[in-house]
Scaffold this motif. Structure first.
Motif: not given
Ligand code: FAD
Ligand code: FAD
Lengths: 478, 334
Positions: A168, A192, A196, A436, A439-440, B153
């Motif tokens: 990450n 993705s 991600l 999104k 993850f980030d 996704y």
């Protein structure tokens, strides 16, 4: 200190590019109509350096655009002018091969074909085989969930990856494994598009090479007969290893390019490969040939040697460059449709081609409904690129309207953002943005790609209901 | 997916129930036929739980064999789905275990695959699209009926294994394959030799679709035309029913023993107290009072025992995703 200096300190001068000249190869991917010079390109030597790059970019709030080999066709690695391109081509080590367990563990920059080459001596191979396989990276394959001509039988990338390691923006590493409990984060990471996390290690499933393979080539007087024939093959319980169709324009172009003996008078050409044990292949090739001739193939060739089989594939494998010779530029679409809508969709494309005044060649992964219309245009002609894009968008919307999707294997990137608005409603897009953010939360990983903002879709929506008419009003909505 | 789908009364009602639960701050437990998870009437805090049973929402919505896709309501019993496919000479490649009256939705929610796992793939590999209701009662659709689809996704595959904790799955489209014609062979040998052999054989061109070790015998299954097997010393043809004995696997246990499902690399040497090896060596069933010391172990009992061995980073992701799908935590956590 600025971000370039910080990167240089962390991963050495030779691994950071920032001049106009040195950045040029990174300005675009396979969708070369879109270009941008990034702030810098970081080319780390190892995973520790990748972590350092991510931490620095987070600290300086600089976007990170991860790049494998840059063969993507949707602008997924298009740089941002204030962003850093994180190129992973130097992470190209095959870490482990275990022939007994039939797995390979690789770094993300390993080229697709290199895996099969490395395990050939064990009678094994890595099944997903995008046409770009001599160049594209395994990391890019996972990020795009790439397919190949053999994916009807052997699956896409997602079906052939057993675990991955992902970083990450803090440089923290997570492992997503097929064996994990609960929701399937490994599946989520496939496709993705670099939004991600940064994939730094991949465990791949390897398959034994089939004992034999045979190619059946069949010529048809009409596209719809050819499509019907494909349906019959699948209905009768045969899953070919490859099933590719070309329209008249593509097959003629391919023949002129590769000179392999394609029947140029045909309206549609089908290449159907069966593989497996010697006995199975013999049975299946005969059955396929029988079905195809019953379904109106007027000429059938069954490959009699490995040499002939490979030769017959050459035309199809070179179809893009072959068609490309007829035009300064071409634009490759990637919609997927239910096979029973094929004849209708091809007719519509033909009609639109007349309206836009742009020629189209069609190659088609017939087994899984994935269309690759190639629109021919000239970027040097004022406005022709914009016209081409508009035509392309109409084709994709058509695919959605018949129950299909805007992209089967190339991804959304920057190219298909507007079409995403056509395929998904606001709540689904909100879920995508929510994923999104989990993850980030910095939003620094490949921002602006793959998922359109709701704002953008609102604007596109206004475009769509122009004149109060939905496109293709005569179609049933799915 | 976008565009106007016809309103569906049953689905509207499910969505209403979820919306109402948000207003009432009421926890909901989704149930299929409860073949795996018996309903508990209270949640972890001891508050009452409302049931949302989807077993009546059953039946095939669309099935076109030539497209290799079936679209089915989540409450459909596995037996019914499998019978419909068999009628057209097709099957579910992932061979889900049927615990009696398991629904396809419940099977999806726990992500169960049968003996062909390393050869044909796992349940999620065959999921093409799902329709669902999220924790706010919104009706969503992801994926579709296409074998290839990379737009957005892959939510439909991600939610496999979500055990009713993130969304109510109402419908799904699955890829199907032609009905396999298979033969099973067996040979007596020690466990470690069998593990080695099943790995070696899986690396050859023999079209294997199953490899297991049970009660002193190595069993392997082969599909389609293949070379003669019974000319090898000790190899004989045996009944295909062994795969149903192992899937679902329901052994008699001694007092004090527990059943552990252990997922390992296919080449992992024999594990102590193993009573069956399945899935080409990747699955080991262990009967023991104690938890085997391996990273991927699940206690197999009448109630789910989640593993909870995620790293903090992965845990954070999972909790975050739960909030995305179910911000008010309406769906019960196991
Ligand atoms: C004795 C025994 C022990 C078992 N032990 C385990 C075990 O330890 N771990 C394990 O994983 N499996 C276990 N199983 C298997 C498993 O729980 C079930 O058999 C499952 O496959 C059955 O489906 P169902 O329709 O009966 O679902 P149910 O048992 O009703 O539900 C199973 C899970 O799926 C969810 N669910 C059901 N339908 C939906 C839907 N439409 N949308 C969203 N979520 C839904 C439920 O909330 C629940 O979490 C066991 C089975 C038996 C008989
Ligand atoms: C001639 C030609 C033929 C092609 N044929 C096919 C085909 O048959 N099938 C097919 O599916 N595609 C095909 N493609 C498209 C392309 O090759 C694939 O999408 C490929 O997987 C991209 O790999 P790459 O390494 O070049 O990735 P890039 O183009 O560098 O990146 C693609 C995307 O992945 C992300 N990414 C890359 N590496 C990582 C990583 N390690 N971690 C996280 N994100 C990452 C990037 O940010 C970007 O969004 C073709 C392209 C060309 C030019």
């Amino acid at each position: 200190m600025d971000v370039i200096q910080a990167l240089t300190d962390a991963i050495t001068t030779k691994n950071v590019l920032s001049s106009v000249e040195s950045c040029r190869p990174y300005e675009c991917d396979g969708l070369s109509a879109y270009r941008e010079k990034p702030l810098a390109v970081a080319l780390p030597d190892n995973v520790e350096q990748v972590k350092a790059v991510l931490r620095i970019c987070k600290q300086y709030k600089v976007p990170v655009i991860t790049r494998g080999s840059g063969t993507g066709l949707a602008g997924g690695t298009l740089p941002l002018k204030d962003g850093v391109v994180l190129g992973l081509s130097k992470l190209s080590e095959i870490i482990k091969i275990d022939p007994l367990q039939r797995i390979a563990v690789v770094q993300p920059g390993v080229r697709n074909i290199a895996v099969s080459q490395a395990v050939e001596k064990y009678g094994l191979y890595y099944a997903p085989d995008p046409s770009s396989q001599i160049a594209c990276s395994i990391g890019g394959n996972v990020a795009e969930n790439s397919g190949g001509v053999h994916c009807l039988k052997y699956g896409l990338t997602v079906h052939n990856v057993l675990s991955i390691k992902v970083l990450n923006m803090d440089g923290e590493e997570s492992n997503f494994d097929e064996k994990d409990d609960g929701i399937d984060l490994l599946a989520l990471m496939n496709g993705s598009e670099g939004l991600l996390g940064v994939i730094v290690e991949i465990k791949l499933k390897l398959l034994p090479k089939p004992e034999a393979a045979q190619l059946v080539m069949a010529a048809f007087h009409s596209v719809s007969d050819c499509a019907d024939a494909v349906t019959s093959v699948l209905e009768q319980g045969i899953i070919p290893a490859g099933l590719e169709m070309m329209d008249k324009f593509s097959l003629m172009a391919a023949e002129e390019f590769a000179k392999v003996g394609y029947p140029t008078e045909a309206e549609a050409l089908l290449l159907c490969e069966v593989d497996g044990s010697h006995a199975q292949v013999q049975t299946d090739a005969k059955r396929v040939a029988d079905i195809l001739s019953q379904k109106g193939a007027y000429k059938i060739t069954v490959s009699q040697s490995e040499k002939e089989r490979i030769a017959l594939w050459q035309g199809r494998k070179n179809a893009f460059p072959a068609v490309g010779r007829f035009s300064p530029d071409y634009y490759c679409m990637d919609g997927t449709i239910p096979r029973n809508k094929l004849a209708f969709v091809l007719e519509e494309i033909d009609r639109l081609s007349g309206i836009y005044g742009l020629k189209v060649a069609n190659v088609f992964h017939a087994g899984d409904g994935n269309l690759h219309p190639l629109i021919l245009y000239d970027a040097n002609k004022e406005g022709e690129l914009q016209l081409t894009e508009k035509f392309g968008t109409e084709i994709l919307n058509l695919c959605v309207d018949v129950g299909g999707t805007i992209t089967g294997e190339h991804g959304v990137g920057v190219e298909k953002l507007n079409s995403m608005c056509h395929q998904y409603n606001t709540p689904e897009l909100e879920i995508f943005h929510g994923i999104k953010a989990v993850f980030d939360d910095t939003g620094l990983l490949n921002p602006g790609k793959a998922v359109p903002t709701l704002h953008r879709c609102a604007e596109v929506g206004q475009m769509h209901v122009h004149n109060n008419q939905l496109p293709h009003p005569h179609l049933e909505r799915f | 997916m976008a565009t106007l789908s016809t309103p569906n009364h049953a689905v509207e009602q499910f969505a209403e129930q979820v919306k109402q639960a948000n207003l009432d701050k009421q926890t909901i437990q989704i149930t299929g036929n409860q073949s795996k998870v018996p309903l508990r009437n209270e949640d972890l805090n001891g508050d009452p739980v409302q049931e949302l049973n989807i077993s009546n929402y059953s039946g095939i919505i669309e099935y076109e064999p030539a497209e290799l896709v079936v679209t089915v309501k989540a409450g459909t019993p596995l037996t019914e789905l499998q019978a419909a496919l068999a009628e057209r000479n097709q099957m579910l490649a992932f061979e889900p275990p049927d615990y009696g009256n398991s629904t396809i939705g419940g099977t999806y929610a726990v992500g169960l695959t049968g003996p062909s796992k390393p050869f044909r793939g796992i349940l999620r590999d065959f999921v093409l699209g799902t329709k669902m209701i999220d924790g706010q009662g919104r009706q969503l659709g992801f994926g579709g009926k296409m074998i290839k689809n990379v737009a957005g996704y892959d939510v439909s595959r991600m939610l496999v294994g979500s055990k009713g904790s993130m969304a109510l799955i109402t419908e799904m489209s699955l890829k199907v394959i032609p009905l396999a014609i298979e033969v099973t062979y067996c040979i007596e040998m020690p466990e470690n030799e069998a593990i080695l052999l099943m790995n070696k054989m899986a690396g050859t061109a023999l079209p294997m679709t199953g490899g297991a070790y049970y009660q002193g015998r190595f069993y392997y299954r082969v599909a389609g035309e293949h070379s003669l097997q019974t000319n090898q010393v000790g190899v004989r043809e045996c009944d295909n029913s062994i795969w149903l004995t192992l899937n679902p696997f329901r052994p008699e246990l001694e007092a004090g023993e527990k059943l552990w499902r252990v997922d390992v690399e296919s080449t992992n040497p024999a594990i102590e107290n193993t009573i069956a090896v399945g899935m080409g060596g990747t699955r080991r069933w262990v009967a023991s009072p104690h938890k085997p010391n391996h990273p991927y172990v699940t206690l197999w009992q009448t109630r789910f025992a989640p593993r909870h061995n995620d790293t903090p980073c992965v845990q954070k992701i999972k909790l975050g995703l739960r909030d995305v799908f179910d911000p008010n935590h309406i769906f019960k956590q196991l």
